[in-house]
Design an enzyme around this catalytic site. Structure first.
Site, PDB file in Angstrom:
ATOM      1  CD  GLU A  49      27.816 -43.296 -12.798  1.00  0.00           C
ATOM      2  OE1 GLU A  49      28.435 -42.260 -12.483  1.00  0.00           O
ATOM      3  OE2 GLU A  49      27.939 -44.375 -12.176  1.00  0.00           O
ATOM      4  CG  ASP A  60      32.877 -52.845 -10.717  1.00  0.00           C
ATOM      5  OD1 ASP A  60      32.285 -51.892 -10.182  1.00  0.00           O
ATOM      6  OD2 ASP A  60      33.352 -52.799 -11.860  1.00  0.00           O
TER       7      ASP A  60
END
Length: 271
Positions: A49, A60
């Site tokens: 990824e 995040d």
């Protein structure tokens, strides 16, 4: 067959779990990313990824937020990320690569231009955190035409009806967020994850991969007993941050983390 599907079919036949590392493209500088990708594969990664840096990575935690800041400060753009994948593909035609990020950079490039460039570079899947499946349905045929699979997130807070919709639209694998909150959170209850995955297995045959909270070999092995794959991000991005001033040390640091996880997964007694 898409590289992602091929890889998971091979893993299933071998009764092995996928190890899926996440790194932010361009962190700490663009010229190092391809080398980091190869280091991850050498350490046993099954799927990569690759994060597309964005100025407002709302899902995040601080570790990946700072990685995005470092990458953006070095001028990393979506077109650069695609170039990195193309360079990686020159010497690795097998390992699946998923671009993970946010809708804005793709919208700015234009869906058709992005899909074409991504196909030419050798991207296999796209996970846009802030694009729900209903909206993705409008562009999924375009992505599919260019060989790009649409990958989605599921979380403990996802309702059964919503989960059914996501499972219906998902391709490649499903990314199950094991914890509420943002990436890099601390605690992980594997028993709870197992309970939460059970109804999803009734809804889909897609591999279920678990991320958030995978820190070391022990947590990777524990999650691997209940999931089809483990996704590790913050633990790797932290090592990159620690060695940002000495990037030549980063490949070994990544291999140490991933090697421990790969060994632990392979030693695991199964489900």
């Amino acid at each position: 067959m898409n590289r992602i599907d091929k890889r998971f079919a091979a893993l299933k036949s071998q009764q092995r779990r996928a190890l899926i590392p996440y790194i932010t493209a361009g962190d700490p500088a663009p010229q190092h990313t391809v080398g980091f990708m190869h280091a991850c594969v050498e350490a046993g990664a099954d799927v990569l990824e690759l994060g597309v840096p964005f100025s407002d990575p709302m899902a995040d935690g601080p570790v990946i937020q700072k990685a995005c800041e470092r990458a953006l400060a070095k001028g990393t753009r979506l077109t650069d990320v695609l170039d990195m994948v193309a360079t990686f593909r020159a010497t690795d035609a097998e390992t699946p690569v998923v671009l993970m990020g946010y809708l804005n950079p793709v919208e700015r490039m234009g869906y058709e231009h992005f899909a074409r460039r991504a196909r030419e570079a050798g991207v296999d899947g796209v996970l846009m955190v802030d694009m729900p499946p209903e909206e993705m349905a409008e562009v999924a045929p375009l992505f599919s035409e260019h060989g790009l699979q649409s990958i989605f997130l599921l979380a403990p807070t996802t309702s059964p009806s919503r989960a059914a919709t996501i499972c219906r639209h998902g391709e490649g694998y499903l990314y199950y967020v094991s914890l509420k909150g943002v990436t890099g959170a601390a605690s992980l209850d594997v028993d709870a994850v197992e309970r939460q995955l059970a109804p999803l297995r009734e809804m889909t045959d897609l591999p279920l991969c678990v991320g958030f909270g995978i820190r070391d070999g022990d947590t990777a092995a524990a999650v691997g007993r209940v999931a089809d794959g483990v996704i590790v991000g913050s633990a790797l991005v932290s090592r990159i941050a620690e060695n940002a001033e000495t990037p030549e040390a980063i490949p070994a640091a990544l291999k140490a983390v991933l090697g421990d996880m790969r060994d632990a997964l392979d030693r695991s007694d199964g489900r």
